[in-house]
Design a protein around this motif. Structure first.
Motif, PDB file in Angstrom:
ATOM      1  N   GLN A   1     -10.749  -8.087  57.253  1.00 15.77           N
ATOM      2  CA  GLN A   1     -11.541 -10.068  57.450  1.00 15.77           C
ATOM      3  C   GLN A   1     -13.224  -9.195  57.749  1.00 15.77           C
ATOM      4  O   GLN A   1     -13.954  -9.574  57.403  1.00 15.77           O
ATOM      5  CB  GLN A   1     -11.291 -10.976  57.629  1.00 15.77           C
ATOM      6  CG  GLN A   1     -10.305 -11.372  57.346  1.00 15.77           C
ATOM      7  CD  GLN A   1      -9.536 -12.230  58.086  1.00 15.77           C
ATOM      8  OE1 GLN A   1      -9.050 -11.837  59.241  1.00 15.77           O
ATOM      9  NE2 GLN A   1      -8.317 -12.982  57.450  1.00 15.77           N
TER      10      GLN A   1
ATOM     11  N   VAL B   1     -18.891 -15.728  63.981  1.00 14.07           N
ATOM     12  CA  VAL B   1     -17.262 -14.796  64.423  1.00 14.07           C
ATOM     13  C   VAL B   1     -18.333 -14.683  66.105  1.00 14.07           C
ATOM     14  O   VAL B   1     -17.151 -14.723  66.528  1.00 14.07           O
ATOM     15  CB  VAL B   1     -17.383 -13.729  63.332  1.00 14.07           C
ATOM     16  CG1 VAL B   1     -16.125 -12.831  64.539  1.00 14.07           C
ATOM     17  CG2 VAL B   1     -16.693 -14.004  61.819  1.00 14.07           C
TER      18      VAL B   1
ATOM     19  N   THR C   1     -10.362 -16.514  60.115  1.00 16.53           N
ATOM     20  CA  THR C   1     -10.650 -16.697  58.118  1.00 16.53           C
ATOM     21  C   THR C   1     -11.736 -17.109  57.758  1.00 16.53           C
ATOM     22  O   THR C   1     -12.182 -16.668  56.549  1.00 16.53           O
ATOM     23  CB  THR C   1      -9.307 -16.852  58.299  1.00 16.53           C
ATOM     24  OG1 THR C   1      -8.548 -15.944  58.654  1.00 16.53           O
ATOM     25  CG2 THR C   1      -8.995 -16.362  56.631  1.00 16.53           C
TER      26      THR C   1
ATOM     27  N   LEU D   1     -10.250 -11.410  63.812  1.00 13.51           N
ATOM     28  CA  LEU D   1     -10.402 -11.100  62.024  1.00 13.51           C
ATOM     29  C   LEU D   1      -9.484 -10.190  62.579  1.00 13.51           C
ATOM     30  O   LEU D   1      -9.169  -8.856  63.928  1.00 13.51           O
ATOM     31  CB  LEU D   1     -11.913 -11.098  61.799  1.00 13.51           C
ATOM     32  CG  LEU D   1     -12.469 -12.549  61.855  1.00 13.51           C
ATOM     33  CD1 LEU D   1     -14.052 -11.994  60.956  1.00 13.51           C
ATOM     34  CD2 LEU D   1     -11.762 -12.850  60.330  1.00 13.51           C
TER      35      LEU D   1
ATOM     36  N   SER E   1     -15.032 -15.545  57.051  1.00 15.92           N
ATOM     37  CA  SER E   1     -14.196 -14.136  56.024  1.00 15.92           C
ATOM     38  C   SER E   1     -14.451 -14.614  54.535  1.00 15.92           C
ATOM     39  O   SER E   1     -15.059 -14.252  53.768  1.00 15.92           O
ATOM     40  CB  SER E   1     -13.537 -13.578  56.247  1.00 15.92           C
ATOM     41  OG  SER E   1     -12.541 -13.628  56.340  1.00 15.92           O
TER      42      SER E   1
END
Length: 277
Positions: free
Chosen positions: A141, A123, A274, A137, A277
């Motif tokens: 998340q 991320v 996404t 995010l 997550s």
């Protein structure tokens, strides 16, 4: 639901299947290693699996020779893509070597849990190094990813504490090395894919992703073999039988090609964190 422009819309279902396929292959690796058992060490298993993966890429590239010619004529754009793919391969080498070593030197369940903490690193890396930054995010998340990371750290610290009491080795640390490598390779692989897609006449993202991952796999194999050579680690294949070679083929083709191409393509098309997550 679908993503993309009106001329080329990708169903979210297809992206989901690609992502799930990648995770499924990754999750099978510890099982494959367990089946191989003592017939191959972490170095031998990786080298054979990676060599089979590179060989498979060579076969597919031969079938796509026109695309290869287009990339060879791509000039600076192609060179940029190769450079980014090689950077991706450096981090893939950390992932592959670290994960194999952790699987062979520590508890497989602990090593797998820790190695799967890469989403937090991915991320951050995607926001820092990717040319096409994905959407950030949402709070819930972030909570999922941070919770998984905290759990993995707890597992790692517990394993280190147990190792200290029993006098065992600290090979579990290599699982964290694997997590770092698997979290950092993705943005460079996507950068390489974008560069290759710009060079290809049809702009095919799946084919560009294949070439990106193939170059990264070659780089990873070269780096791991070079590190084994410089450290004096000898490769012994005397216990390899047809079953071990078949499992290595499943790892090499399934994990290093199908899973990586599927995941990189899915992440790129969805343009969102996404998936992590």
């Amino acid at each position: 639901l679908s993503v993309g422009n009106d001329n080329s819309r990708i169903p979210v279902t297809a992206i989901t299947i690609a992502a799930v396929t990648a995770v499924a292959f990754w999750s099978l690796k510890p099982i494959f290693i367990s089946i191989i058992g003592d017939r191959g060490d972490y170095a031998e298993v990786y080298v054979v699996a990676a060599a089979i993966s590179v060989l498979a890429s060579a076969v597919v590239s031969a079938l796509l020779w026109r695309k290869v010619v287009e990339l060879c004529r791509g000039g600076r754009q192609s060179l940029y893509g190769v450079g980014q793919a090689c950077l991706s391969g450096f981090f893939l080498a950390l992932w592959y070597y670290g994960f194999y070593r952790a699987l062979y030197g520590a508890d497989k369940a602990d090593a797998t849990i820790i190695a799967f903490t890469w989403p937090l690193i991915a991320v951050i890396a995607m926001r820092m190094f990717s040319r096409n930054r994905p959407e950030p995010l949402k709070i819930h998340q972030w909570m999922l990813i941070v919770a998984s990371f905290a759990g993995a750290v707890a597992v790692g610290l517990s394993s280190l504490g147990t190792s200290a009491q029993t006098g065992a080795s600290h090979e579990i640390v290599w699982a964290f090395v694997a997590a770092i490598g698997s979290g950092l390779y993705l943005p460079f692989a996507i950068n390489a894919t974008d560069a290759f897609a710009d060079v290809l006449e049809d702009g095919s993202k799946p084919i560009a992703t294949f070439f990106s991952i193939s170059v990264a796999n070659v780089m990873a194999l070269v780096l791991v073999v070079a590190s084994l050579f410089t450290t004096g680690h000898k490769l012994r294949f005397y216990a390899f039988d047809p079953q071990v070679i078949m499992i290595c083929a499943l790892i090499g083709i399934g994990t290093y090609l199908i899973a990586e191409v599927s995941w990189t393509w899915a992440f790129q098309e969805y343009k969102s964190l996404t998936l992590s997550s």
